[in-house]
Every structure is written in structure tokens, then in C-alpha cells.
Design a protein around this motif. Structure first.
Motif, PDB file in Angstrom:
ATOM      1  N   ARG A 109     -38.567  96.199 -98.432  1.00 36.52           N
ATOM      2  CA  ARG A 109     -39.813  96.960 -98.561  1.00 36.52           C
ATOM      3  C   ARG A 109     -40.789  96.250 -99.486  1.00 36.52           C
ATOM      4  N   ASP A 110     -40.267  95.675-100.569  1.00 34.86           N
ATOM      5  CA  ASP A 110     -41.130  94.951-101.502  1.00 34.86           C
ATOM      6  C   ASP A 110     -41.721  93.716-100.846  1.00 34.86           C
ATOM      7  N   LYS A 111     -40.917  93.009-100.040  1.00 36.86           N
ATOM      8  CA  LYS A 111     -41.428  91.815 -99.358  1.00 36.86           C
ATOM      9  C   LYS A 111     -42.539  92.171 -98.381  1.00 36.86           C
ATOM     10  N   GLU A 112     -42.363  93.235 -97.586  1.00 40.24           N
ATOM     11  CA  GLU A 112     -43.400  93.648 -96.649  1.00 40.24           C
ATOM     12  C   GLU A 112     -44.695  94.005 -97.382  1.00 40.24           C
ATOM     13  N   ARG A 113     -44.578  94.659 -98.495  1.00 41.50           N
ATOM     14  CA  ARG A 113     -45.767  95.030 -99.253  1.00 41.50           C
ATOM     15  C   ARG A 113     -46.485  93.806 -99.784  1.00 41.50           C
ATOM     16  N   GLN A 114     -45.728  92.808-100.244  1.00 41.78           N
ATOM     17  CA  GLN A 114     -46.343  91.586-100.745  1.00 41.78           C
ATOM     18  C   GLN A 114     -47.000  90.810 -99.618  1.00 41.78           C
ATOM     19  N   ALA A 115     -46.358  90.752 -98.404  1.00 40.15           N
ATOM     20  CA  ALA A 115     -46.944  90.018 -97.274  1.00 40.15           C
ATOM     21  C   ALA A 115     -48.246  90.666 -96.842  1.00 40.15           C
ATOM     22  N   LYS A 116     -48.313  91.936 -96.828  1.00 43.51           N
ATOM     23  CA  LYS A 116     -49.532  92.636 -96.444  1.00 43.51           C
ATOM     24  C   LYS A 116     -50.671  92.343 -97.401  1.00 43.51           C
TER      25      LYS A 116
END
Length: 927
Positions: A771-778
Motif C-alpha cells: 500500500r505504501d509503494k502504491e501511494r508513493q508511485a502515484k
């Protein structure tokens, strides 16, 4: 002035004449006369000098003219403002003076004669007789002083002191020789508060050597050259000693000076002589009481002559003279009841005593006396007075007995009540309230032989509170007639007896109440054998109603039966069992079982009482023994390989031990692996036959038989847990877990649960990381400079408006409608999107139709979607560059135009009436 010989000798009185304008007298110095007599060898002089000093002086004057003794004697004896008479014999005995006319004159111990009041001597003379008593020889001399009207122009001769004294002594051969001797100068008396002209001459001091040479005189001592300085001065040439200011005897009563005579070279020509100057007291100070208000007390009923108190006054004047001799008297008494002279005062000591009987505090609580102190021995004419107030409080004594306010008191109380006030007994006492003489003590002298009542005293009201202290049964006693006596805490004074009113009668009526039924006996005990079957009738437990005069029915019920073994018949109180009685029950304490029953009547209001049935259960052999403990541990290779066992039986002896122990026959491997040996009647020992036993749980059946009349046996299974042991002989951990009762399945289940929990935790952690990775990619897909959401754009300066900003507002119009030369490149601001010349949006053609704006937006959207460098999603899109200049002009003007010509806004009219009005405003129409 002359003195007479003792009264035993017949002689005439010496005659002294004194002027009343300035009272004077001669001082007769017997020592002087005796020395004179010795100087001329006249042995008879000393014998008669005390009686005829003046006549002897006249004889001496005739025998030797050059000595001038009479003048010197007269000069030495003059005193002012008073007459002084001195009777001094050659032996220096103490003399006491007394004046005959005490009403008009007084004489002090120094011989000073004073007039006590103003004397009117016009046209007549007055004689005063003075007595001198020798306290040692008891001899008495007397002298008469004649007073006559004096001349106002009478002059006073200043006394003179001659030193040194040169005495003439007769030798044995009849020749004379002069011997130098010291002379004791008599004191000089100076009255205080003199109002004469200062300096005032006192005495003249001279030496007989001043004829041959010039001498200088001086005085030393306090008052001269020592503090207080300057009071006395002396003329250094003439020797005249004077006082410079009025003297105050209360400050300094006498002065001791020394007179000196020196020549012009300062050489001492004479020995210094002492001069004592006494300050004669005058009555210039009033008496002063030590307190303005004196407080005293005296008990009431005091007899006459009883001491009350002492008042004290002081007078700064000389206490040895009449000026300081005080006399006291009572001026007034308030109130004057029962007599106006209840007290008297010792006029000399100030002691106040009672002189009349009748002091009664109940009538007069205090007396106020005005006390007067007067000096001059109380002379009302010449004495000075002062007053003080004396408050004499009459203290209380127990001279009044308490008396009841009525002869009979009445009260009532319900039966069986205690600590209840039945009646308030009131008394009156005339003594001072809240004192031991007023506080009453009540005592029951008749009518209460069993001590069911007490009478404490209310300390505030002094009432007697008749209180019940023991329960009273209405059925036995319905009323009481008490005789009560009241006394004080202290006994009455002698002569006063208790009156009849100090005794009263109290009638107490007892009221009936519905009393609770009473079980008798309570508790009731009985002995039973355990194991009694249900339905057995045990006993009858009944209660009696103490209210004999009430017809009531009693019903019974059970209140407390912890094991629920019994029941009671509500009507007749019969008790029977409803379960088997077991002595080994946990409800049994020391073989006793207690059950509580309640008996209730049908009175108004209903009353109930409780009773306890105590059952003692005897033991029977109803329990088989069993092995203890039920579980033991043993190592695979035990050392030693024996286990001690104990038999347990809840029964009592003889239904318990001694016990018999035996191994069961089945299973067969029991006897093959184990042996059992009886140690005593209570214990046995289990041994392993083989040297090794595999780990595991083994059950060993053991049969135990008790010693009851009908023995009971029981086979108990002893659980033996065999485990691997360490070198200390203790089981290892896993084996301990097994020994604790956890099987393999339970252990596996616990392990599976732990693994599942760990997997869940791991999955949760992985999900959080993803979830943290997806938020950073966005967040990376959005240019921070283009993302203006929730951003605050900071500018370096606000400026003055659009006029001072180089913006091209023509860029807001349709790009294809602007002339090429009108397009200007402005200065890019820091917060503007940079221009990308590589990817230009296609220019749309001018389409003056209603859908022109919509087509423009759709074309821009299509270009943004196909642009690979455009930000994704719903980011802010910049469709065109505004330019660096602004042609809008002032915001206050509604007229807008570009720098290259007017624009055509007619096509806005096709969009509707609102846009048509807008086209008129910006199209430059006249309206």
C-alpha cells in the motif's frame, strides 16, 4: 533658745521668741557646747549643757570676748520656713521629738516644727511646747517656743561656718594650749521649690587664717562641679555658698559637698570640711494609687472582720514627714444595701474588711467603693487627696439547696426499651449558674430496687433526665413510683439543711408492646447419627409468646439451612429431614450443623423471634478409603525406586485406620512391575521391581480397606508418571509438560495456532508495504510544480495591479483571431508552467458559431490525451500562455480592447439573451 534638764529637776522653761512672718529658731548643738566647756576647763558645763545651752553660751561670752561664740552659735542655728529644735547630748543618743499641740503643729524626726494650717496671731502670742525623748536613757526634755506677730522688714543673718576649729585645752600645770581639731558641721536644710530670688545665700564659709593672708574658697561634689553641676556656687573671696535654682527633693534629697580653702598659690591651708545640704520636703505631690480600679472578692455570708483586699497608694513626698504619710478612707459605697457601711478600711495600711453581716450574692452581686488617699496624715485642710475605684465581687457559696418545681412528676415508657428518657425533672437553685454550688445531682432513694432507672444531669439546663437503663417487662411490672432527691455537687454551708422541696416523687407507667415469640431453649441441641434418611422426624422446636394478655397465633418457618436438610411444620414446629445427613459435608463444622428457625405472631404489628437448632452428627463407616497422593513422578531409572503412599478416609476412628494395602490382580503386569509393602496403619511403600521403566503414564491399582465394624474397601488408581531425569533426579521440561497433563495432540494444536498467528502477521505487514509503494508511485506521476492542490503560491511582491505587470491579456482571446504582430512574448513568472515548443497544440480555426468554445475545449482535451508528456489523471492542464502584458486597462472601466483593434463580439448573440447583452457591452455599441 535653751533646753531644760530632765523633768526630775525643777527648772523653768526656756523662752524662745519666733517671728510669724519668718519662723526661725535656734539650733542647739550640744557637741559644740561641750567642746567649749572643755576648752575652758569647766567640767560642769557638760553636765548642764543639755539643759541650759544658751545660758552657758552667755557665760562663755563674758569670759572670753574674742571668740564671739554667741554670734556663731546663733548664725549656725538659723533655718528658714520652719522652726528646728535639736536636743543632742554629748553621747550622741537617738532623740525622738513630740509636739504638745498636735492640732496646729507637727515636728519631724529632724526637729523641724511645722504649722499645720494658717495661724492668726494678730495682737497676741502663741506658745508651742516641744518634748525631746532620749530613746536610750528614757530622759525627757522640753522647750517652749513663743510665736508673736513679726515685722515684715525683719532681716535674716546669713549663717557662718568657721574652720578649722582650734580648741583650747587646759594642761595639767594650768597652762593653755591650742589644738587643731576637725569640726562636724551640722546639715544645712534648704526647702524645695523655693520661689525666692536666686542665687540665694545659704551659708558663709571662712578660715581664721584669712586675717594674715588672702584665701580662696571652693566647693566640690555633686551639685557643684559634678552632675548636676551649677546648683551650688561659692564666692571664692568671701566664701559665701549660694543655691542657683529651686531644688526638688523627689529628684535629689540631699547633697554632699566639700569646702576647700587655699592660698593664692593654690596651697591648701585648711583641711576640707564636709557640708551636707538636706532638701526639706514640701507637700507638692498628690498621692497616686497603683491602680485606677482595684478588684477584689469576698464570699457571701462572710462574718464581720473578714479581710477583703488591700488598696495601695504612693506619694513621692518624704514618707518620713507628714507630706508623705497617707491616710485612707471610704468616700462612698454602691449599692448601699443592706447597709451603707458594709466595709471599712484601715486608714494606714489600706486593708479593706467587712464590718457588717448580710453579704448575699443572690441580692447584691458586687459593691463599688470610692477610696480616697490623703497625705499630711489625712488632714483634710492641708493634705492633697486622690481617689480610686474598688470593685468587690461577692463570690457564691452553696447556701441555697436545689428545689423541685413540683412535688410529683409523671412519665411513661414502652416495655423492653432502654436508654430512653422517661421524664425531665426540673429544679431551681438561686446560686450562681454553672458552678458546683448550682449544678444538681439527682439520686433515686426509693422505688427502684433493681436499678432499672438512672438520672443524669443536663449540664445546660440543670434538669434531671430520668432514663431507663435496664429492660422492663410489662407483664411483670406495669408501673413504678420513684422517690428522687436533688443535691448540689458541693455540700451546703454549715447551718443550712436540705428543705422538703429537694425531694420529689416520679410516677412511671409502663406501656405494653407486641413482643417477639421466644424459643426455649435457645439454642436447642440434639445428637444424631449421620446417614439418617429423608423424611425422618427429628424433634419439635416451639416458641412461647411473652404477651400473656394477647391472644396470638404463632407460625414457624426456616431461615437458615445451608445444606437444605431440614423442614419445620409451620403450625406445630415439628422438624423433619428432607435429605440424608452427612457428617462429611462441607457444611459441617466440628461435627455440628446449625439451622435457624423463625417464629412469627399475628399481632399488630407482627413480631418475630428466631431460634437455633444445633445438631451434633456422630460418624458411621460410610466412606471407603483412597490412596493419597493420586499422582506421583518417577524417573526411568529411579534411585531409590520406592514411593511412599498414604491412605485417606473422611470417616473418624474407629471407622478409619489402621488400613490394609494390596495391589490389585489386574492387569497382570502390575504385580510383575510393582510391589507394595505396608509401613504402618496409615502408610505403605510402592517399589519398582525392574531397573528401567520407559517414559510414560502408568496407572497402578491399589486396594485399601479400613477398620470399620463393617469394613469398606476401595481400589484407587495411582497415576505414576515416568520421565527422563537430569543428573539431579528432576524431570526434563518436555517430560514435565507431559506430566502436567498435556498430550501430543494438544502440543501440536498449540504449535499450529502459533504458526497461523505468525502467518497472519506476515501477510498484514506485506499488505501495508504494498500500500505504501502504491501511494508513493502515484505521487511520483504528478509534477510537484504542476500540482497546485492545497499549495500556497508565494510571490515576491504584490505590485500595484495589472498596470505594472507585463501581462498580455490578448492571449486570453482566441489564438487564431489575433494578428501575428500582436503576439508578444512576456516574461515568465516563477510559478508559471514552462513553455514546451516541441509540442504545440494545434490551432483551431475561427468558428463563430455557438459550439466554438466547446470544440476548442474538446480539441485541447484530445491533444492532452495524445501528448505523452502531459500529466495523467485529472491534473491541472494549461491550454495556452497568457503572455507578459495586459491590455485590460483599469478595472473600473467596462470598455476593453486590444492594442491591435476592436474585436467582433456579434457571434455571442447567438448563444442567448445573456450573451447578447455581453456582446453589446464589449462590442462598442452606443447602448
Amino acid at each position: 533658745m535653751t533646753t531644760d534638764p530632765p523633768q526630775s529637776e525643777a527648772s523653768s522653761f526656756p523662752q524662745i521668741t519666733v517671728s510669724t512672718s519668718l519662723i526661725t529658731c535656734a539650733v542647739i548643738i550640744k557637741q559644740l557646747w561641750c567642746e567649749c566647756a572643755e576648752s575652758f576647763g569647766d567640767k560642769t558645763v557638760c553636765d548642764v549643757c543639755t539643759g541650759r545651752a544658751v545660758s552657758v553660751g552667755q557665760k562663755l561670752l563674758q569670759r572670753n570676748k574674742r571668740l564671739s561664740w554667741p554670734a556663731r552659735i546663733a548664725d549656725a542655728g538659723v533655718c528658714l520656713l520652719s522652726s528646728t529644735v535639736s536636743f543632742l547630748d554629748c553621747g550622741g543618743g537617738e532623740v525622738w521629738f513630740q509636739v504638745e499641740d498636735k492640732h496646729d503643729f507637727s515636728v519631724n524626726e529632724d526637729g523641724g516644727v511645722y504649722a499645720l494650717h494658717h495661724l492668726n496671731l494678730l495682737g497676741k502670742e502663741k506658745a508651742v511646747l516641744v518634748y525631746a525623748h532620749d530613746l536610750h536613757t528614757k530622759q525627757v526634755w522640753k522647750a517652749r517656743i513663743h510665736l508673736r506677730p513679726g515685722d515684715a522688714t525683719l532681716t535674716q543673718q546669713v549663717p557662718e561656718i568657721l574652720f578649722p576649729w582650734r580648741s583650747v585645752v587646759v594642761r595639767g600645770d594650768g597652762t593653755l594650749r591650742r589644738v587643731k581639731r576637725d569640726w562636724v558641721i551640722p546639715p544645712i536644710n534648704v526647702p524645695e521649690n523655693s520661689r525666692g530670688q536666686f542665687p540665694e545665700d545659704l551659708v558663709r564659709i571662712r578660715s581664721d587664717r584669712d586675717k594674715n593672708r588672702m584665701l580662696r574658697y571652693s566647693v566640690t561634689g555633686p551639685g557643684a562641679d559634678q552632675p548636676p553641676t551649677g546648683i551650688f556656687i561659692i564666692n571664692p573671696i568671701s566664701g559665701q555658698l549660694s543655691v542657683t535654682k529651686p531644688l526638688d527633693r523627689e529628684h535629689i534629697s540631699n547633697f554632699h559637698l566639700r569646702a576647700h580653702a587655699v592660698d593664692l598659690n593654690g596651697n591648701q591651708v585648711e583641711n576640707p570640711i564636709d557640708i551636707v545640704i538636706n532638701v526639706i520636703d514640701q507637700n507638692d505631690n498628690r498621692p497616686e494609687f497603683t491602680h485606677s480600679i482595684f478588684n477584689g472578692s469576698v464570699p457571701e455570708g462572710s462574718k464581720p472582720g473578714s479581710f477583703v483586699m488591700t488598696v495601695t497608694a504612693v506619694d513621692k513626698d518624704d514618707p518620713k514627714t507628714a507630706n508623705g504619710m497617707l491616710r485612707y478612707k471610704i468616700l462612698s459605697q454602691n449599692p448601699q444595701s443592706p447597709s451603707s457601711n458594709m466595709f471599712t478600711i484601715n486608714n494606714k495600711t489600706g486593708d479593706i474588711i467587712t464590718v457588717a453581716a448580710g453579704l448575699d450574692r443572690e441580692k447584691v452581686t458586687q459593691y463599688t467603693l470610692i477610696i480616697q488617699a490623703t497625705d499630711m496624715e489625712g488632714n483634710p485642710t492641708y493634705g492633697l487627696s486622690n481617689t480610686a475605684t474598688t470593685v468587690i465581687r461577692i463570690t457564691d457559696v452553696n447556701d441555697n439547696a436545689p428545689e423541685f418545681t413540683t412535688e410529683t412528676f409523671f412519665g411513661e415508657v414502652h416495655e423492653n426499651r432502654v436508654n430512653v428518657i422517661v421524664a425531665n425533672l426540673t429544679v431551681t437553685d438561686k446560686d450562681q449558674p454553672h458552678t458546683p454550688a448550682w449544678s444538681a445531682v439527682y439520686r433515686i432513694i426509693a422505688g427502684d430496687p433493681t436499678g432499672r432507672f438512672s438520672i443524669p444531669t443536663d449540664p445546660t439546663t440543670n434538669e434531671g433526665l430520668l432514663t431507663v437503663v435496664k429492660p422492663i417487662d410489662y407483664e411483670s411490672t406495669r408501673s413504678f413510683m420513684l422517690t428522687v432527691e436533688a443535691e448540689n455537687e458541693v455540700t451546703l454551708v454549715r447551718g443550712i439543711h436540705l428543705p422538703r422541696q429537694s425531694t420529689a416523687t416520679v410516677s412511671v407507667r409502663i406501656l405494653d408492646l407486641n413482643e417477639s415469640p421466644e424459643f426455649r431453649p435457645n439454642p436447642k441441641s440434639m445428637r444424631l447419627e449421620e446417614g439418617l434418611s429423608a423424611g425422618s422426624m427429628l424433634t419439635t422446636f416451639t416458641a412461647q409468646d411473652p404477651d400473656r394478655y394477647m391472644r396470638q397465633t404463632i407460625r414457624y418457618s426456616k431461615m437458615y439451612d445451608p445444606a437444605n436438610w431440614l423442614e419445620i411444620n409451620p403450625a406445630n414446629g415439628q422438624i423433619s429431614t428432607i435429605a440424608i445427613l452427612d457428617r462429611e459435608s462441607p457444611y459441617i463444622k466440628n461435627n455440628h450443623y446449625n439451622v435457624t428457625f423463625m417464629a412469627s405472631d399475628n399481632g399488630t404489628p407482627p413480631a418475630s423471634g428466631t431460634g437455633t437448632l444445633q445438631i451434633y452428627l456422630t460418624d458411621i463407616n460410610d466412606n471407603a478409603p483412597h490412596v493419597f497422593p493420586l499422582e506421583v513422578e518417577m524417573c526411568e531409572r529411579p534411585e531409590p525406586n520406592a514411593l511412599n503412599l498414604t491412605a485417606s478416609d473422611p470417616d473418624l476412628s474407629p471407622n478409619a485406620g489402621p488400613f490394609a494395602f494390596e495391589l490389585a490382580n489386574r492387569p497382570s503386569d502390575v504385580r510383575r512391575n510393582w510391589t507394595l509393602h505396608r509401613l504402618n496403619g496409615e502408610h505403605a511403600q510402592l517399589r519398582l521391581r525392574i531397573g528401567f521403566l520407559a517414559s510414560g503414564l502408568y496407572e497402578v491399582p491399589i486396594t485399601i480397606t479400613d477398620s470399620g465394624n463393617l469394613p469398606m474397601s476401595n481400589t484407587s488408581y495411582l497415576r505414576v508418571k515416568v520421565c527422563q531425569c537430569d543428573h539431579h533426579g528432576d524431570c526434563v521440561d518436555m517430560e514435565r509438560i507431559i506430566a502436567a497433563g498435556l498430550g501430543t495432540g494438544a502440543i501440536i494444536a498449540i504449535l499450529i495456532c502459533i504458526i497461523i498467528l505468525l502467518v497472519l502477521v506476515l501477510l498484514f505487514v506485506m499488505w501495508m508495504k504494498r500500500r505504501d509503494k502504491e501511494r508513493q508511485a502515484k505521487q511520483l506521476l504528478i509534477d510537484p510544480e504542476d500540482d497546485v492542490r492545497d499549495n500556497i503560491l508565494k510571490y515576491d511582491e504584490e505590485g500595484g495591479g495589472e498596470e505594472d505587470q507585463d501581462y498580455d491579456l490578448s492571449q486570453l482571446q482566441q489564438p487564431d483571431a489575433l494578428e501575428p504582430e500582436c503576439v508578444k512574448v512576456g516574461i515568465r513568472r516563477l510559478d508559471e508552467r514552462p513553455l514546451h515548443h516541441d509540442h504545440q497544440y494545434p490551432l483551431r480555426s475561427a468558428a463563430p458559431h455557438p459550439g466554438d468554445i466547446g470544440d476548442f475545449i474538446h480539441e485541447g482535451l484530445k491533444a492532452a490525451d495524445n501528448d505523452p508528456t502531459a500529466p495523467p489523471y485529472d491534473s491541472l492542464l494549461v491550454f495556452d500562455y497568457e503572455g507578459s502584458g495586459s491590455t485590460a486597462g483599469s478595472l473600473s472601466s467596462l470598455h476593453s480592447s486590444s492594442s491591435c483593434g476592436d474585436q467582433d463580439y456579434d457571434y455571442l448573440g447567438d448563444w442567448g439573451p445573456r450573451f447578447r447583452k455581453l456582446a453589446d457591452l464589449y462590442g462598442g455599441g452606443d447602448d
